[in-house]
Design a protein around this motif. Structure first.
Motif, PDB file in Angstrom:
ATOM      1  N   GLU A   3       0.821  -1.302   0.041  1.00 47.74           N
ATOM      2  CA  GLU A   3       0.161  -0.055   0.073  1.00 47.74           C
ATOM      3  C   GLU A   3       0.918   1.408  -0.094  1.00 47.74           C
ATOM      4  O   GLU A   3       0.543   2.344  -0.643  1.00 47.74           O
ATOM      5  CB  GLU A   3      -0.853  -0.063   1.176  1.00 47.74           C
ATOM      6  N   ASN A   4       1.891   1.038   0.702  1.00 47.18           N
ATOM      7  CA  ASN A   4       2.944   2.422   0.667  1.00 47.18           C
ATOM      8  C   ASN A   4       3.439   2.663  -0.684  1.00 47.18           C
ATOM      9  O   ASN A   4       3.614   4.037  -1.092  1.00 47.18           O
ATOM     10  CB  ASN A   4       3.911   2.370   1.617  1.00 47.18           C
ATOM     11  N   TYR A   5       3.764   1.630  -1.367  1.00 42.59           N
ATOM     12  CA  TYR A   5       4.422   1.819  -2.744  1.00 42.59           C
ATOM     13  C   TYR A   5       2.974   2.555  -3.686  1.00 42.59           C
ATOM     14  O   TYR A   5       3.667   3.252  -4.424  1.00 42.59           O
ATOM     15  CB  TYR A   5       4.960   0.770  -3.284  1.00 42.59           C
ATOM     16  N   ILE A   6       1.984   1.886  -3.582  1.00 37.81           N
ATOM     17  CA  ILE A   6       0.833   2.510  -4.185  1.00 37.81           C
ATOM     18  C   ILE A   6       0.718   3.858  -4.012  1.00 37.81           C
ATOM     19  O   ILE A   6       0.418   4.922  -5.012  1.00 37.81           O
ATOM     20  CB  ILE A   6      -0.324   1.476  -4.044  1.00 37.81           C
ATOM     21  N   ARG A   7       0.728   4.270  -2.804  1.00 38.20           N
ATOM     22  CA  ARG A   7       0.535   5.724  -2.194  1.00 38.20           C
ATOM     23  C   ARG A   7       1.360   6.579  -3.000  1.00 38.20           C
ATOM     24  O   ARG A   7       1.192   7.619  -3.406  1.00 38.20           O
ATOM     25  CB  ARG A   7       0.426   5.882  -0.902  1.00 38.20           C
ATOM     26  N   GLU A   8       2.896   6.238  -3.084  1.00 40.16           N
ATOM     27  CA  GLU A   8       3.935   6.907  -3.588  1.00 40.16           C
ATOM     28  C   GLU A   8       3.682   7.280  -4.933  1.00 40.16           C
ATOM     29  O   GLU A   8       3.782   8.454  -5.403  1.00 40.16           O
ATOM     30  CB  GLU A   8       5.295   6.163  -3.549  1.00 40.16           C
ATOM     31  N   VAL A   9       3.051   6.135  -5.867  1.00 46.21           N
ATOM     32  CA  VAL A   9       2.806   6.252  -7.253  1.00 46.21           C
ATOM     33  C   VAL A   9       1.768   7.499  -7.343  1.00 46.21           C
ATOM     34  O   VAL A   9       1.789   8.154  -8.002  1.00 46.21           O
ATOM     35  CB  VAL A   9       2.141   5.066  -7.678  1.00 46.21           C
ATOM     36  N   GLY A  10       0.608   7.212  -6.581  1.00 49.74           N
ATOM     37  CA  GLY A  10      -0.358   8.124  -6.661  1.00 49.74           C
ATOM     38  C   GLY A  10       0.048   9.716  -6.264  1.00 49.74           C
ATOM     39  O   GLY A  10      -0.430  10.574  -6.947  1.00 49.74           O
ATOM     40  N   GLU A  11       1.016   9.730  -5.359  1.00 53.99           N
ATOM     41  CA  GLU A  11       1.607  10.889  -4.975  1.00 53.99           C
ATOM     42  C   GLU A  11       2.205  11.766  -6.210  1.00 53.99           C
ATOM     43  O   GLU A  11       2.228  12.893  -6.275  1.00 53.99           O
ATOM     44  CB  GLU A  11       2.342  11.147  -3.789  1.00 53.99           C
ATOM     45  N   ILE A  12       2.957  10.874  -6.737  1.00 56.13           N
ATOM     46  CA  ILE A  12       3.668  11.452  -8.015  1.00 56.13           C
ATOM     47  C   ILE A  12       3.071  11.916  -9.047  1.00 56.13           C
ATOM     48  O   ILE A  12       3.145  13.139  -9.504  1.00 56.13           O
ATOM     49  CB  ILE A  12       4.595  10.271  -8.481  1.00 56.13           C
ATOM     50  N   CYS A  13       1.901  11.072  -9.178  1.00 53.78           N
ATOM     51  CA  CYS A  13       0.830  11.591 -10.297  1.00 53.78           C
ATOM     52  C   CYS A  13      -0.020  12.643  -9.930  1.00 53.78           C
ATOM     53  O   CYS A  13      -0.633  13.369 -10.691  1.00 53.78           O
ATOM     54  CB  CYS A  13       0.012  10.271 -10.479  1.00 53.78           C
ATOM     55  N   GLN A  14      -0.237  12.964  -8.778  1.00 56.74           N
ATOM     56  CA  GLN A  14      -0.722  14.150  -8.098  1.00 56.74           C
ATOM     57  C   GLN A  14      -0.371  15.248  -8.093  1.00 56.74           C
ATOM     58  O   GLN A  14      -0.768  16.305  -8.405  1.00 56.74           O
ATOM     59  CB  GLN A  14      -1.260  13.651  -6.512  1.00 56.74           C
ATOM     60  N   VAL A  15       1.351  15.166  -8.281  1.00 59.91           N
ATOM     61  CA  VAL A  15       2.042  16.391  -8.701  1.00 59.91           C
ATOM     62  C   VAL A  15       2.130  16.779 -10.542  1.00 59.91           C
ATOM     63  O   VAL A  15       1.719  17.531 -10.639  1.00 59.91           O
ATOM     64  CB  VAL A  15       3.352  16.369  -8.330  1.00 59.91           C
ATOM     65  N   TYR A  16       2.293  15.609 -11.071  1.00 58.28           N
ATOM     66  CA  TYR A  16       2.373  15.377 -12.625  1.00 58.28           C
ATOM     67  C   TYR A  16       1.094  15.982 -13.206  1.00 58.28           C
ATOM     68  O   TYR A  16       1.081  16.866 -14.057  1.00 58.28           O
ATOM     69  CB  TYR A  16       2.862  14.218 -13.171  1.00 58.28           C
ATOM     70  N   ALA A  17      -0.204  15.532 -13.073  1.00 63.48           N
ATOM     71  CA  ALA A  17      -1.406  15.661 -13.631  1.00 63.48           C
ATOM     72  C   ALA A  17      -1.730  17.249 -13.636  1.00 63.48           C
ATOM     73  O   ALA A  17      -1.874  17.611 -15.086  1.00 63.48           O
ATOM     74  CB  ALA A  17      -2.354  14.912 -13.077  1.00 63.48           C
ATOM     75  N   PRO A  18      -1.763  17.769 -12.506  1.00 59.12           N
ATOM     76  CA  PRO A  18      -2.112  19.366 -12.892  1.00 59.12           C
ATOM     77  C   PRO A  18      -0.948  20.140 -13.410  1.00 59.12           C
ATOM     78  O   PRO A  18      -1.586  21.199 -14.249  1.00 59.12           O
ATOM     79  CB  PRO A  18      -2.006  19.886 -11.330  1.00 59.12           C
ATOM     80  N   LEU A  19       0.098  19.882 -13.695  1.00 60.02           N
ATOM     81  CA  LEU A  19       0.969  20.426 -14.365  1.00 60.02           C
ATOM     82  C   LEU A  19       0.883  20.327 -15.753  1.00 60.02           C
ATOM     83  O   LEU A  19       1.201  21.143 -16.524  1.00 60.02           O
ATOM     84  CB  LEU A  19       2.734  20.118 -13.942  1.00 60.02           C
ATOM     85  N   ILE A  20       0.547  18.882 -16.044  1.00 60.51           N
ATOM     86  CA  ILE A  20       0.177  18.607 -17.370  1.00 60.51           C
ATOM     87  C   ILE A  20      -0.984  19.455 -18.016  1.00 60.51           C
ATOM     88  O   ILE A  20      -0.885  20.010 -19.197  1.00 60.51           O
ATOM     89  CB  ILE A  20       0.130  17.127 -17.750  1.00 60.51           C
TER      90      ILE A  20
END
Length: 476
Positions: free
Chosen positions: A227-244
Motif C-alpha cells: 500500500e505504501n508503494y501504491i500511495r507513492e505512485v499516486g502522490e507522484i501523479c498528483q503532482v504531474y497531472a495538474p502540471l500537464i
C-alpha cells in the motif's frame, strides 16, 4: 597569428574601452585579430565562472581577455582585464586608449541595447522553427539514455520533424542530466533542435507534445507493505497531472513506462488531470511482448522478428496474461512452405502443448524478471516503437498490446487502465474487439481486473488520508 578574445558584460564601460582598442588594433595591424562576445548582465557571473573553471583561470571582473594559442595547440593565454590589456597593447604595439569615462558609459549603454536586440532576433528566429516538444521524467534512468538516440534519429517522428527534448529529474541528478545533454549535443543529430535539463518542477511539461513518464518505485515488501508503494505512485501523479493540464498542449500524448505500476501511473494521471484526454494516455506493454516473442523464437529456432501478435492482457507490471492463441509465425522452417509474407499460426506449428502451458505460460514471472533486469535498451526501443506507431500507424493487421482506459471491451470493467490488443491508425488507436477470446482467457482477465481495481482504490484512499505530495521534493 593568434586571435584575441574580448568577453564582457554588455553594459560594462571597461569592456567598451577594451573593445574599441581591440578594433583599432585589428584595423591598423595586419596580423592582429579579435573575437568579441558580450553577455547579458544577469548571466555574466555564471558565464565567467564556467569559462574560468574550464580553463583553470582566476578572474573575477568584466571584461576578460585572452589569446588563443591556435598555432601551439594549447589552451588560451589569459591576459586579464582592461588594465592588463592596455599594458599589453602599450608594451607590444606602442598603442594605448585615451577614451573618456563619459564616452565609455555611452558606448556601454549602446552595447547593452544592441545585445538585447540581437537576443530578441535570435529568439524570434528560434520561434519560427516549430519543433516537437518531448518531456521525459526521471530522465537520469538508463532507459532515457538509450531512448534519446532512437527519438533523435528521425525514424520515430519522421525525417522532416525536428524535436526538442526536455529532461526532468530531481536536483540530486542535475549532474547526470547535464552529462546526457552534453553527450546528445556532441552526437549532432540533424533533427535534434535542442535538448535541456530541468530540476524545477513548476516549469515541467511546458508546451509538451509528448510526455514519457519513467518514474518507478523500488518495491521491497519485506520492508513496507505494498500500500505504501501504491500511495507513492499516486502522490507522484498528483503532482504531474495538474502540471500537464496547466503547461502542456491540449493534445499532449502521455506514455507511462517503467518496471512498476505502469497501469496505475496512467490511471492516476487521468484521475488527477480530468481535462487530459483519456485516449491520449497509454501504458507500454511492448517489453513483455518482446520477451515472450524471443522465448518462442528460441524454442522454434527462428528469428524473433518473425513472431507476431503476442498479446499482453491486464496489469502490465502485475498479474498480466500472455496470450499466444493469436500468434503468427513468418519465416518459420516447417512442413508447409510459402512466400515470406505467409503466416503460420503458432498453435498449428508448435504441437508441444505441454511446453506452452507449463514452461512458457508458467514462466511469466521469469519474463517479468527478465524485463526488469533490462538496462534500458529493450524498454527504450519499446517506447520508440509505440510512439512511431502512434504517429505513423502500426503494420497492417499486426497486434500491439497497450494499456488503455477500459470502456467495457472484452467484458473488462470500465474505469481502469487495462492492457489489451489495439491497432494504430491516423494518429489514433482502436481496440481490436473483433478478436475472439476463450473462457479461460476471460477468467484470467477477471483476476487481473480485480487487482487493478484494488490498486486504484488503495491509491485514492491512501492519498486522501495523507498530506499532499510536496512539490519542493524536486528542488530541495
Amino acid at each position: 597569428w593568434c586571435p584575441h578574445c574580448v568577453l564582457g558584460k554588455a553594459n560594462c564601460p571597461h569592456y567598451a574601452k577594451a573593445e574599441l582598442l581591440a578594433d583599432y588594433l585589428q584595423t591598423n595591424l595586419p596580423d592582429f585579430r579579435v573575437h568579441k562576445i558580450t553577455q547579458h548582465p544577469d548571466k555574466w557571473e555564471q558565464w565567467l565562472h564556467d569559462i574560468c573553471e574550464m580553463n583553470r583561470w582566476e578572474h573575477k571582473q568584466s571584461p576578460i581577455i585572452w589569446r588563443e594559442l591556435l598555432d601551439r595547440g594549447g589552451k588560451g593565454l589569459l591576459l586579464g582585464g582592461v588594465n592588463e590589456f592596455l599594458e599589453y597593447a602599450q608594451h607590444y604595439y606602442g598603442i594605448t586608449s585615451v577614451m573618456l569615462t563619459e564616452e565609455m558609459l555611452d558606448i556601454a549603454e549602446e552595447n547593452l541595447q544592441a545585445h538585447i536586440e540581437i537576443e530578441k532576433e535570435e529568439e524570434e528566429t528560434k520561434s519560427l522553427i516549430k519543433s516537437l516538444q518531448i518531456w521525459i521524467t526521471s530522465a537520469s534512468t538508463p532507459i532515457c539514455y538509450q531512448l534519446i538516440p532512437l527519438l533523435a534519429n528521425g525514424q520515430v517522428f519522421g525525417m522532416t520533424t525536428k524535436i526538442s527534448i526536455h529532461l526532468l529529474d530531481t536536483d540530486q541528478f542535475k549532474e547526470v542530466l547535464c552529462s546526457i545533454v552534453m553527450e546528445a549535443e556532441d552526437m549532432a543529430f540533424p533533427l535534434l533542435h535542442s535538448i535541456s535539463e530541468h530540476t524545477e518542477i513548476d516549469e515541467a511539461f511546458t508546451e509538451a507534445d509528448v510526455i514519457i513518464v519513467l518514474d518507478d518505485v523500488l518495491i521491497n515488501c519485506e520492508v513496507q507493505p505494498i500500500e505504501n508503494y501504491i500511495r507513492e505512485v499516486g502522490e507522484i501523479c498528483q503532482v504531474y497531472a495538474p502540471l500537464i493540464e496547466r503547461n502542456a498542449k491540449s493534445e499532449v500524448r502521455v506514455i507511462s513506462s517503467g518496471k512498476t505500476f505502469v497501469n496505475l501511473k496512467a490511471m492516476m494521471i487521468m484521475t488527477y488531470g480530468p481535462s487530459i484526454k483519456p485516449e491520449n494516455v497509454i501504458a507500454i506493454a511492448t517489453p513483455w511482448e518482446s520477451a515472450a516473442k524471443a522465448m518462442l523464437a528460441r524454442k522454434l529456432r527462428m528469428n524473433t522478428a518473425g513472431v507476431k501478435d503476442v498479446i499482453v492482457w491486464g496489469n502490465i507490471t502485475g498479474s498480466k496474461y500472455i496470450d499466444l492463441s493469436h500468434v503468427k509465425l513468418y519465416g518459420c522452417d516447417c512442413a508447409i512452405w510459402g512466400p515470406a509474407d505467409f503466416p503460420h499460426p503458432l498453435l498449428n506449428v508448435l504441437y508441444d502443448s505441454e511446453w506452452i502451458h507449463s514452461e512458457l505460460l508458467s514462466a511469466q514471472s521469469s519474463l517479468s524478471s527478465r524485463v526488469c533486469r533490462c538496462v534500458g535498451m529493450l524498454p527504450g526501443h519499446a517506447i520508440a516503437t509505440v510512439l512511431r506507431y502512434w504517429y505513423h500507424g502500426s503494420p497492417p493487421g499486426e497486434v500491439v498490446s497497450v494499456g488503455i482506459l477500459s470502456k467495457g471491451q472484452f467484458c473488462v470493467p470500465e474505469g481502469i487502465v487495462f492492457s489489451m490488443p489495439v491497432r494504430f491508425q491516423n494518429g489514433n488507436w482502436e481496440v481490436m474487439t473483433e478478436l475472439d477470446i476463450n473462457e479461460t482467457t476471460q477468467e484470467v482477465l477477471g483476476h487481473s481486473a480485480h487487482e487493478l481495481i484494488q490498486e486504484k482504490l488503495i491509491a485514492l484512499k491512501e492519498i486522501k488520508e495523507m498530506h499532499p505530495y510536496r512539490a519542493d521534493k524536486f528542488t530541495s
